[in-house]
Design an enzyme around this catalytic site. Structure first.
Site: not given
Ligand SMILES: *Cc1c(COP(=O)(O)O)cnc(C)c1O
Length: 403
Positions: A247, A21, A362, A136, A244, A188, A216
């Site tokens: 994003k 990366r 990923t 899960s 979150t 995502s 997301h």
């Molecule tokens: C980015 C992400 C997280 C973590 O959130 P952050 O605020 O960036 O730590 C949790 N779940 C999913 C599905 C994500 O894509």
């Protein structure tokens, strides 16, 4: 043992595989999103960012920045402690109330990140609920997997978005055992959406808790940007909504929303909440301003969807293998880690377009991709440039076209 040699060998293995990366060294230019400066050794270049999770450009909204400036002048830089030991600022309290309101829940609880929110909440519930089984989705995010692992409770993995497999797993658990279904709304990387309503039906039938990661989707779906569960009118059927502020809301920080007793329970027992200093007051103030603003601006969500579907259409028109998604995510499959990195480099260095290659772990091997996230600020002109550049790079590298 030569420790450093060990570390270097491990990294060399990634390079051989083509999935080492390299971070793009960017300087975001407030007010000019999605433009940024890219530091390339001794040189700098102007680039357009096409892979940001700042989905609405709220990270440079003056509403958010003003709130942060004011709060930093008022309260200073750091919060000064953990939430329990002098680190609860009034902005934290207001933000938790606002998030509870957004999701129509009794309470909200904020964490330093969405990662910590998932890790802490899942591990605490799994540890404390006697004989709990966590069921899960196979494509859940690493932070949920980490939380489930850390809980040391029994876990079952159901095939991605597969209701029959989920029910098979639920049937296997003793009816007296507590269970929790952990899943996401928008996945995502593929940009697909889970059958939330049907999962809730199963949860009800088998008396399971529901834990939904809307990372997301918050800010982006539903009449107030509360996520897909809001859009589908089923927020009240989800026990724990996790999100979150990094994003769609453009700042940083994570949270859960749920019943008052659930949030008080995590507040009181969750290690990742208790033992970490709280986010700076100015960050909480920025999050608060963003959530409030995004809630009232449906046109942002409409523009966001329009940009994504326009880009998908334009790429498929010229034979670029874009995955047909129902969301704002525009994944384009390359299918090889080395070519994926080459395509990304070519776009960056010869076309001023920044899109990060997405490789294993990923996404699964063989599905390496470029993942575009157009925002309301990616105008037609930027899109014209992107489409032309992609066409050129696809020919140049001989990449696979759409079937
Ligand atoms: C980015 C992400 C997280 C973590 O959130 P952050 O605020 O960036 O730590 C949790 N779940 C999913 C599905 C994500 O894509």
């Amino acid at each position: 043992m030569d420790y450093d040699e060990f570390f270097a060998d491990k990294v060399a293995a990634l390079k051989t595989e083509g999935r080492y990366r390299v971070f793009a060294d960017l300087e975001r230019d407030a007010g000019k999103f999605p433009a940024a400066i890219n530091y390339q050794g001794d040189e700098i270049a102007d680039v357009t960012v096409w892979c940001s999770n700042d989905y609405l450009g709220m990270g440079q909204s003056t509403v958010v920045m003003d709130a942060m400036h004011q709060a930093i002048d008022k309260c200073g830089a750091g919060a000064g402690g953990t939430r329990n030991i002098s680190g609860t600022n009034h902005y934290h309290v207001l933000l938790e109330q606002e998030l509870a309101k957004l999701h129509k829940k009794e309470a909200g609880l904020i964490f330093t990140s969405g990662y910590v929110a998932n890790l802490t909440t899942l591990s605490t519930i799994g540890q404390m609920l006697p004989d709990c089984v966590i069921i899960s989705d196979a494509l859940n995010h690493n932070s949920m997997i980490a939380g489930i692992k850390h809980s040391r409770s029994e876990k079952m993995i159901f095939k991605h978005n597969d209701l029959e497999d989920l029910e098979r797993k639920l049937k296997k658990v003793n009816s007296h055992q507590p269970k929790m279904i952990a899943f996401e709304s928008v996945y995502s990387m593929d940009g697909d959406i889970s059958p939330i309503k049907e999962i809730c039906d199963l949860a009800e039938k088998y008396n399971a808790l529901t834990f939904l990661d809307e990372v997301h989707a918050v800010g982006l779906y539903g009449n107030h940007g509360a996520g897909v569960a809001e859009r589908d009118g089923i927020m009240d059927r989800i026990d724990i909504i996790q999100g979150t502020m990094a994003k769609g809301f453009g700042v940083v920080g994570g949270y859960i929303a749920g019943s008052a007793s659930l949030c008080d329970f995590i507040r009181s027992y969750g290690d990742g909440f208790i033992f970490s200093s709280s986010m700076p007051p100015a960050v909480a103030a920025g999050c608060l301003a963003s959530v409030k603003y995004v809630k009232e601006h449906n046109e942002l969500r409409e523009q966001h969807q329009e940009r994504a579907s326009t880009l998908k259409q334009r790429l498929s028109d010229i034979g670029i293998p874009v995955m047909p998604t129902e969301t704002h995510i525009v994944p384009v499959i390359v299918g090889d880690p080395v070519l994926c990195k080459q395509a990304s480099d070519e776009l960056m260095f010869n076309h001023g377009i920044y899109v990060q290659p997405i490789n294993y772990p990923t996404v699964p091997r063989g599905t390496e991709r470029l993942r575009f996230t157009p925002t309301p600020l990616h105008n037609d002109e930027l899109m014209d440039h992107l489409v032309k550049a992609l066409k050129k790079v696809w020919g140049q590298l001989g990449l696979k076209e759409a079937a």
